[in-house]
Design a protein around this motif. Sequence first.
Motif, PDB file in Angstrom:
ATOM      1  N   PRO A 246       0.819  -1.216   0.000  1.00  0.00           N
ATOM      2  CA  PRO A 246       0.000   0.000   0.000  1.00  0.00           C
ATOM      3  C   PRO A 246       0.854   1.268   0.000  1.00  0.00           C
ATOM      4  N   LEU A 247       0.244   2.374  -0.363  1.00  0.00           N
ATOM      5  CA  LEU A 247       0.835   3.685  -0.155  1.00  0.00           C
ATOM      6  C   LEU A 247       0.584   4.096   1.293  1.00  0.00           C
ATOM      7  N   ALA A 248       1.478   4.903   1.840  1.00  0.00           N
ATOM      8  CA  ALA A 248       1.342   5.320   3.238  1.00  0.00           C
ATOM      9  C   ALA A 248       1.304   6.835   3.336  1.00  0.00           C
ATOM     10  N   ASN A 249       0.288   7.326   4.046  1.00  0.00           N
ATOM     11  CA  ASN A 249       0.166   8.749   4.365  1.00  0.00           C
ATOM     12  C   ASN A 249       0.282   9.650   3.133  1.00  0.00           C
ATOM     13  N   VAL A 250      -0.440   9.279   2.098  1.00  0.00           N
ATOM     14  CA  VAL A 250      -0.537  10.085   0.874  1.00  0.00           C
ATOM     15  C   VAL A 250      -1.968  10.602   0.777  1.00  0.00           C
ATOM     16  N   ARG A 251      -2.125  11.891   0.565  1.00  0.00           N
ATOM     17  CA  ARG A 251      -3.455  12.504   0.551  1.00  0.00           C
ATOM     18  C   ARG A 251      -4.280  12.000  -0.630  1.00  0.00           C
ATOM     19  N   ILE A 252      -5.562  11.787  -0.376  1.00  0.00           N
ATOM     20  CA  ILE A 252      -6.492  11.375  -1.428  1.00  0.00           C
ATOM     21  C   ILE A 252      -7.640  12.385  -1.491  1.00  0.00           C
ATOM     22  N   SER A 253      -8.338  12.396  -2.597  1.00  0.00           N
ATOM     23  CA  SER A 253      -9.458  13.326  -2.762  1.00  0.00           C
ATOM     24  C   SER A 253     -10.607  12.621  -3.468  1.00  0.00           C
ATOM     25  N   GLY A 254     -11.798  13.195  -3.292  1.00  0.00           N
ATOM     26  CA  GLY A 254     -12.993  12.645  -3.916  1.00  0.00           C
ATOM     27  C   GLY A 254     -13.432  13.480  -5.095  1.00  0.00           C
ATOM     28  N   PRO A 255     -14.655  13.280  -5.566  1.00  0.00           N
ATOM     29  CA  PRO A 255     -15.156  14.019  -6.728  1.00  0.00           C
ATOM     30  C   PRO A 255     -15.185  15.522  -6.468  1.00  0.00           C
ATOM     31  N   VAL A 256     -15.114  16.271  -7.551  1.00  0.00           N
ATOM     32  CA  VAL A 256     -15.172  17.731  -7.459  1.00  0.00           C
ATOM     33  C   VAL A 256     -16.551  18.148  -6.973  1.00  0.00           C
ATOM     34  N   GLU A 257     -16.565  18.999  -5.934  1.00  0.00           N
ATOM     35  CA  GLU A 257     -17.824  19.524  -5.429  1.00  0.00           C
ATOM     36  C   GLU A 257     -18.083  20.901  -6.023  1.00  0.00           C
ATOM     37  N   ALA A 258     -19.323  21.217  -6.217  1.00  0.00           N
ATOM     38  CA  ALA A 258     -19.691  22.483  -6.883  1.00  0.00           C
ATOM     39  C   ALA A 258     -19.038  23.676  -6.200  1.00  0.00           C
ATOM     40  N   ASP A 259     -18.303  24.440  -7.000  1.00  0.00           N
ATOM     41  CA  ASP A 259     -17.654  25.681  -6.559  1.00  0.00           C
ATOM     42  C   ASP A 259     -16.648  25.481  -5.423  1.00  0.00           C
ATOM     43  N   GLU A 260     -16.287  24.253  -5.102  1.00  0.00           N
ATOM     44  CA  GLU A 260     -15.365  24.030  -3.982  1.00  0.00           C
ATOM     45  C   GLU A 260     -14.155  23.196  -4.367  1.00  0.00           C
ATOM     46  N   GLY A 261     -14.103  22.660  -5.569  1.00  0.00           N
ATOM     47  CA  GLY A 261     -12.984  21.824  -5.968  1.00  0.00           C
ATOM     48  C   GLY A 261     -13.114  20.418  -5.423  1.00  0.00           C
ATOM     49  N   PRO A 262     -12.056  19.586  -5.554  1.00  0.00           N
ATOM     50  CA  PRO A 262     -12.110  18.193  -5.105  1.00  0.00           C
ATOM     51  C   PRO A 262     -12.372  18.099  -3.604  1.00  0.00           C
ATOM     52  N   CYS A 263     -13.089  17.083  -3.205  1.00  0.00           N
ATOM     53  CA  CYS A 263     -13.381  16.834  -1.792  1.00  0.00           C
ATOM     54  C   CYS A 263     -12.151  16.212  -1.129  1.00  0.00           C
ATOM     55  N   ASP A 264     -11.676  16.827  -0.049  1.00  0.00           N
ATOM     56  CA  ASP A 264     -10.490  16.324   0.661  1.00  0.00           C
ATOM     57  C   ASP A 264     -10.875  15.116   1.506  1.00  0.00           C
ATOM     58  N   LEU A 265     -10.216  13.988   1.255  1.00  0.00           N
ATOM     59  CA  LEU A 265     -10.489  12.756   1.988  1.00  0.00           C
ATOM     60  C   LEU A 265      -9.367  12.398   2.951  1.00  0.00           C
ATOM     61  N   GLY A 266      -8.447  13.341   3.181  1.00  0.00           N
ATOM     62  CA  GLY A 266      -7.403  13.134   4.174  1.00  0.00           C
ATOM     63  C   GLY A 266      -6.230  12.309   3.683  1.00  0.00           C
ATOM     64  N   GLU A 267      -5.347  11.969   4.630  1.00  0.00           N
ATOM     65  CA  GLU A 267      -4.158  11.150   4.358  1.00  0.00           C
ATOM     66  C   GLU A 267      -4.288   9.824   5.092  1.00  0.00           C
ATOM     67  N   PRO A 268      -4.776   8.788   4.443  1.00  0.00           N
ATOM     68  CA  PRO A 268      -4.915   7.496   5.125  1.00  0.00           C
ATOM     69  C   PRO A 268      -3.562   6.967   5.590  1.00  0.00           C
ATOM     70  N   ASP A 269      -3.591   6.233   6.685  1.00  0.00           N
ATOM     71  CA  ASP A 269      -2.358   5.584   7.139  1.00  0.00           C
ATOM     72  C   ASP A 269      -1.794   4.710   6.018  1.00  0.00           C
ATOM     73  N   LEU A 270      -2.676   3.921   5.401  1.00  0.00           N
ATOM     74  CA  LEU A 270      -2.302   3.057   4.273  1.00  0.00           C
ATOM     75  C   LEU A 270      -3.466   3.043   3.293  1.00  0.00           C
ATOM     76  N   HIS A 271      -3.161   2.958   2.003  1.00  0.00           N
ATOM     77  CA  HIS A 271      -4.274   2.833   1.057  1.00  0.00           C
ATOM     78  C   HIS A 271      -3.809   2.276  -0.290  1.00  0.00           C
ATOM     79  N   TRP A 272      -4.797   1.743  -1.022  1.00  0.00           N
ATOM     80  CA  TRP A 272      -4.594   1.200  -2.350  1.00  0.00           C
ATOM     81  C   TRP A 272      -5.514   1.973  -3.298  1.00  0.00           C
ATOM     82  N   PRO A 273      -4.999   2.952  -4.034  1.00  0.00           N
ATOM     83  CA  PRO A 273      -5.867   3.792  -4.868  1.00  0.00           C
ATOM     84  C   PRO A 273      -6.564   3.017  -5.985  1.00  0.00           C
TER      85      PRO A 273
END
Length: 340
Positions: A246-273
Motif C-alpha cells: 500500500p501507499l502510506a500517508n498520501v493525501r487522497i481526494s474525492g469528486p469535485v464539489e460544486a464551486d469548492e474543488g475536489p473533496c479532501d479525503l485526508g491522508e490514510p495511514d495506508l491505502h490502495w488507490p
Amino acid sequence: MPSRPRPLPPDLPFAAFTTEEATGLDVSSARLRASDLRSVARGLWARRDLPLTELDIVAAYCRQDPAVFAAGLTAARLWKFPLPGTLSEGVVEPVRPTGQRSGRSVFRPRGNWVDTRIHLATAGVRRRETALLRWSFLPMEPTLLGSDSGVRITSRIRTYLDLGGTLRQDALVAIGDHLVRRPRSKFEGRAEPYTTCVDLADATQRFSGRGARKLRRAVDQVRTSSDSPAETRLRLAFVAAGLPEPLANVRISGPVEADEGPCDLGEPDLHWPQWKVVVEHEGPHHLRAEQLAKDISRGDRRRAAGWQEVRTTADDLSFGCRKAVARVRAALVAGGWRPS
C-alpha cells in the motif's frame, strides 16, 4: 525520632551520582548511607525523592569519565527509537546473574536471550561488567544527546547498526522507518528526517558487524512515509501475505464539489488507490471525543466517494496481524483486486 539528613550540596542536584562526585564535594560516607539515598550499584547512588531513569544513570557515568558513552539498546532508548515490547523500558536496576564462571558471577545471557543491562562503551580501557552495566570497546567518536545534557552516545545510524545482532528484521524496518520518515514540523519541531534512505543503505552496505545481512534486508523495506511502528507492522504483514504494497500517508481526494474543488479525503495511514481501500490504525489519540468526531465525518466522506475504510486497533496487530490481513484482503477483493 531520627533526625532528618542534612541537605546535599547544591552542586549535587542529580537523581543519580557517583561516590567520586559526592566525595569531591565533601559528602561523607556516613551521609551516603542516610535514609534519603540508596545504593544502585557499586559507586553509584540515587536520591529517593526523585524518579530515577536510565538517562540519569548514564549521565552519572558520563560525568565521571569523558571517555564513556551510551551504546546499543541503551542508546536506542535514549534516542527514543520505537523498540519492541519490554526492550523499550528503561533499565534502572541490576539484573540477576545468569551463572558462575571461575567463581565469578556471569551476567551475559545465553542463547537468544537479550542482554538487558545498561549498555555503555568506551574508546579507552574496557571496564569490568557488573549486574547493572554491560561494557563494550568502541573506538569511535560519540555524539552529544542534546547540546546541554552532557550525555555522550553513539550516533543514530551507528546505534541502528548495533541493533542488527539483537532485533528481528521487522523491528529493524520499523526503526528504519522512524529514522527516515518525513516529520510533521507542526507537531515535532523539526522539518528534516533524522537521516535518508540513501545514507542508511550506504551505512549498512559498509557495515560488517553482527546482523549485517539482516540490516541490509531491513533497509530494503524501509519507507519514508510510515508514521508509526503500527503502520510499519501492518504494511509488512500485508506484503508478506501476498497483498499489494500500500501507499502510506498520501493525501487522497474525492469528486469535485460544486464551486469548492475536489473533496479532501485526508491522508490514510495506508491505502490502495486502484481498489479504493484505505486502512486507518486507531491509536490512543483517536479515542478523544474531538478526534473521534473528525474520524467519523471523514469516514462518511470516503464512503460517499466510493472508498472502503478498514479501521484497525492494537488487537489487530497480534499473531502477525492476521485479523487485519483477512479484513483487508476481503476489502481489496470486493474492490476488484484479484490475486495473481
